[in-house]
Design an enzyme around this catalytic site. Sequence first.
Site, PDB file in Angstrom:
ATOM      1  N   LYS A  22       0.847  -1.204   0.000  1.00 50.18           N
ATOM      2  CA  LYS A  22       0.000   0.000   0.000  1.00 50.18           C
ATOM      3  C   LYS A  22       0.875   1.245   0.000  1.00 50.18           C
ATOM      4  CE  LYS A  22      -1.786   1.678   3.965  1.00 50.18           C
ATOM      5  NZ  LYS A  22      -1.518   3.106   4.179  1.00 50.18           N
ATOM      6  N   ASN A  23       1.906   1.265   0.856  1.00 50.23           N
ATOM      7  CA  ASN A  23       2.682   2.500   1.028  1.00 50.23           C
ATOM      8  C   ASN A  23       3.705   2.719  -0.067  1.00 50.23           C
ATOM      9  OD1 ASN A  23       1.103   2.950   3.202  1.00 50.23           O
ATOM     10  ND2 ASN A  23       2.647   2.421   4.735  1.00 50.23           N
ATOM     11  N   CYS A 118      -5.823  12.749  12.107  1.00 47.00           N
ATOM     12  CA  CYS A 118      -6.305  11.383  11.897  1.00 47.00           C
ATOM     13  C   CYS A 118      -6.135  10.690  13.241  1.00 47.00           C
ATOM     14  CB  CYS A 118      -5.525  10.685  10.799  1.00 47.00           C
ATOM     15  SG  CYS A 118      -3.874  10.278  11.303  1.00 47.00           S
ATOM     16  N   ARG A 123      -0.345  14.856  12.490  1.00 47.76           N
ATOM     17  CA  ARG A 123       0.274  14.584  11.197  1.00 47.76           C
ATOM     18  C   ARG A 123       0.265  15.800  10.268  1.00 47.76           C
ATOM     19  NH1 ARG A 123      -1.604   8.825   9.285  1.00 47.76           N
ATOM     20  NH2 ARG A 123       0.237   8.997   7.964  1.00 47.76           N
ATOM     21  N   ASP A 307       4.425   0.774  11.913  1.00 48.50           N
ATOM     22  CA  ASP A 307       3.229   0.098  11.385  1.00 48.50           C
ATOM     23  C   ASP A 307       3.117  -1.341  11.862  1.00 48.50           C
ATOM     24  OD1 ASP A 307       3.330   1.761   8.139  1.00 48.50           O
ATOM     25  OD2 ASP A 307       2.702   2.415  10.129  1.00 48.50           O
ATOM     26  N   ARG A 399      -8.754  -0.466   4.162  1.00 48.96           N
ATOM     27  CA  ARG A 399      -7.900   0.541   3.510  1.00 48.96           C
ATOM     28  C   ARG A 399      -6.534  -0.051   3.180  1.00 48.96           C
ATOM     29  NH1 ARG A 399      -7.237   6.066   6.389  1.00 48.96           N
ATOM     30  NH2 ARG A 399      -5.845   6.153   4.607  1.00 48.96           N
TER      31      ARG A 399
HETATM   32  C1  EPZ Z   1       3.936   7.050   6.042  1.00 51.24           C
HETATM   33  O1  EPZ Z   1       3.103   8.054   6.577  1.00 51.24           O
HETATM   34  C2  EPZ Z   1       3.057   5.811   5.948  1.00 51.24           C
HETATM   35  N1  EPZ Z   1       1.932   6.077   5.044  1.00 51.24           N
HETATM   36  C3  EPZ Z   1       2.536   5.437   7.340  1.00 51.24           C
HETATM   37  O2  EPZ Z   1       1.775   4.236   7.214  1.00 51.24           O
HETATM   38  C4  EPZ Z   1       3.739   5.167   8.242  1.00 51.24           C
HETATM   39  O3  EPZ Z   1       3.286   4.874   9.546  1.00 51.24           O
HETATM   40  C5  EPZ Z   1       4.641   6.406   8.267  1.00 51.24           C
HETATM   41  O4  EPZ Z   1       5.027   6.755   6.917  1.00 51.24           O
HETATM   42  C6  EPZ Z   1       5.900   6.187   9.090  1.00 51.24           C
HETATM   43  O5  EPZ Z   1       6.615   5.102   8.571  1.00 51.24           O
HETATM   44  C7  EPZ Z   1       2.145   6.022   3.701  1.00 51.24           C
HETATM   45  O6  EPZ Z   1       3.257   5.768   3.239  1.00 51.24           O
HETATM   46  C8  EPZ Z   1       0.967   6.277   2.818  1.00 51.24           C
HETATM   47  P1  EPZ Z   1       5.819  10.503   8.126  1.00 51.24           P
HETATM   48  P2  EPZ Z   1       3.613   9.596   6.578  1.00 51.24           P
HETATM   49  O7  EPZ Z   1       5.743  11.745   7.311  1.00 51.24           O
HETATM   50  O8  EPZ Z   1       4.429   9.853   5.371  1.00 51.24           O
HETATM   51  C9  EPZ Z   1       5.568  13.869  11.472  1.00 51.24           C
HETATM   52  C10 EPZ Z   1      -0.042   2.829   7.550  1.00 51.24           C
HETATM   53  O9  EPZ Z   1      -0.542   2.320   8.556  1.00 51.24           O
HETATM   54  N2  EPZ Z   1       5.483  14.822  10.339  1.00 51.24           N
HETATM   55  O10 EPZ Z   1       7.046   9.641   8.029  1.00 51.24           O
HETATM   56  O11 EPZ Z   1       2.455  10.440   6.864  1.00 51.24           O
HETATM   57  C11 EPZ Z   1       4.335  13.000  11.571  1.00 51.24           C
HETATM   58  O12 EPZ Z   1       3.344  13.663  12.332  1.00 51.24           O
HETATM   59  C12 EPZ Z   1       0.386   4.275   7.570  1.00 51.24           C
HETATM   60  O13 EPZ Z   1       0.172   2.230   6.454  1.00 51.24           O
HETATM   61  C13 EPZ Z   1       5.598  16.180  10.597  1.00 51.24           C
HETATM   62  O14 EPZ Z   1       5.749  16.601  11.748  1.00 51.24           O
HETATM   63  O15 EPZ Z   1       4.553   9.573   7.862  1.00 51.24           O
HETATM   64  C14 EPZ Z   1       4.841  11.757  12.265  1.00 51.24           C
HETATM   65  O16 EPZ Z   1       4.844  11.993  13.656  1.00 51.24           O
HETATM   66  C15 EPZ Z   1       0.111   4.909   8.911  1.00 51.24           C
HETATM   67  N3  EPZ Z   1       5.525  17.059   9.554  1.00 51.24           N
HETATM   68  C16 EPZ Z   1       6.288  11.646  11.757  1.00 51.24           C
HETATM   69  O17 EPZ Z   1       6.623  12.932  11.220  1.00 51.24           O
HETATM   70  C17 EPZ Z   1       5.377  16.641   8.263  1.00 51.24           C
HETATM   71  O18 EPZ Z   1       5.346  17.493   7.346  1.00 51.24           O
HETATM   72  C18 EPZ Z   1       6.492  10.621  10.671  1.00 51.24           C
HETATM   73  O19 EPZ Z   1       5.547  10.899   9.656  1.00 51.24           O
HETATM   74  C19 EPZ Z   1       5.279  15.252   8.025  1.00 51.24           C
HETATM   75  C20 EPZ Z   1       5.338  14.360   9.069  1.00 51.24           C
END
Ligand code: EPZ
Length: 419
Positions: A22-23, A118, A123, A307, A399
Amino acid sequence: MDKIVVTGGVPLEGEVRISGAKNAVLPILCATLLADAPMEIGNVPHLHDVRTTARLLGGLGAGIGHDIEGGIVRVDPRTVDSHLAPYELVRTMRASVLVLGPLLAKHGAAEVSLPGGCAIGSRPVDLHIKALEALGAEIVVEHGFIKARAGRLRGGHVAFEMVSVGATENVLMAATLAEGTTTIDNAAREPEIVDLADCLVAMGARIEGAGTSRIVVQGVDALQGARHDVIADRIETGTFLVAGAITGGHVVATHARPDTLEAVLGKLLEAGADISVEGDRVGVDMRGRRPRAVDIVTEPHPGFPTDMQAQFMALDCIAEGTGTIDERIFENRFMHVNELMRLGADIQIDGHRATVTGIGRLTGAPVMATDLRASASLILAGLVAEGDTTIDRIYHLDRGYERIERKLSGLGARIRRIS
Ligand code: EPZ
């Protein structure tokens, strides 16, 4: 609203075929917007989020062909005539924000609704915005929208103050068509980033270092169409391996990529499982044994994946001993704890740390899914709880897991979906 009913007590046995990730497929579908010709994406899992992304691309004007059974999505980006990702789509799937970089790079304009919070935390998207501004984008956030404009993007230096998978993907995609060289430091190293980069390179992009914390991109003037098959889903793989371990069974995942889930395999070994790896097959054997509790700290790849946190919490609930689970990526990813406690689990939470004391038996009860991976942990607990566990709000599950109840039934689980 559909529910899933699991009747616990059956050790799972057999093989399960892993679907595309998915990711990986979500950013790769967004990357098709960069091409000057049609794209064909294979090994696409049959997921709600894939359908949502296809609707999003269609809404932008792209031509979409979706052969669900064949796992193929064809995208013709040449007819894109809109740059708006609307709230009603983005609020159901925050990964919609991944159209921002491609639209900016290809069309010089993008208007993407803010994703909104969410279940697992606020996020934000500040890292996405800062990174794209470093390539010359002008971005304002107003009335709930990210409004971005750019002439031709210029290569620049992006140094992330924290690792972000999505922000790395957005700026990587944008940089492929920027003028000059872009260096991305403290980039996310997830296998899904490598798969995205492989797809972009197949389209003619020039990328070095994907999978390391420094990625260097030489911008090109145009990207061609390509065919790309999506990498196997390491989180789906890990989820089924934990299902084998928690039920004291023997499960082999096929069409997998064992090299992308070493941290998870290490923790299963620590829990006392036998692990077998042979090409694209990875197996767990826990027959006749009760798992030992393990300690988990979630980190960016190659650390232990957030995850998989909820799934290992379920394992610790019935393990020998006490395990601590330290969630360092998201500020609120313990929504499954209260539901697991309804099944009898003994869990104490202190901030971002949960302490789980393994008990001999869980008892089935009605529970509620709150987010994708929390839903999976409730199913895993239901597989060992005495009696029936009914899981409500399983749209979260659909999802990210392709037909999970069919795949689990194929391993002997007593599980059924009721409408
Ligand atoms: C990706 O989400 C994945 N989703 C998530 O999988 C996964 O948990 C996550 O990466 C971490 O590995 C997809 O790839 C579609 P991040 P993403 O940006 O990109 C903070 C699942 O269950 N942050 O690495 O949204 C954020 O709040 C999903 O399949 C900021 O502060 O994750 C989080 O605490 C859930 N500012 C941390 O960074 C930003 O601009 C990591 O988020 C972006 C993120």
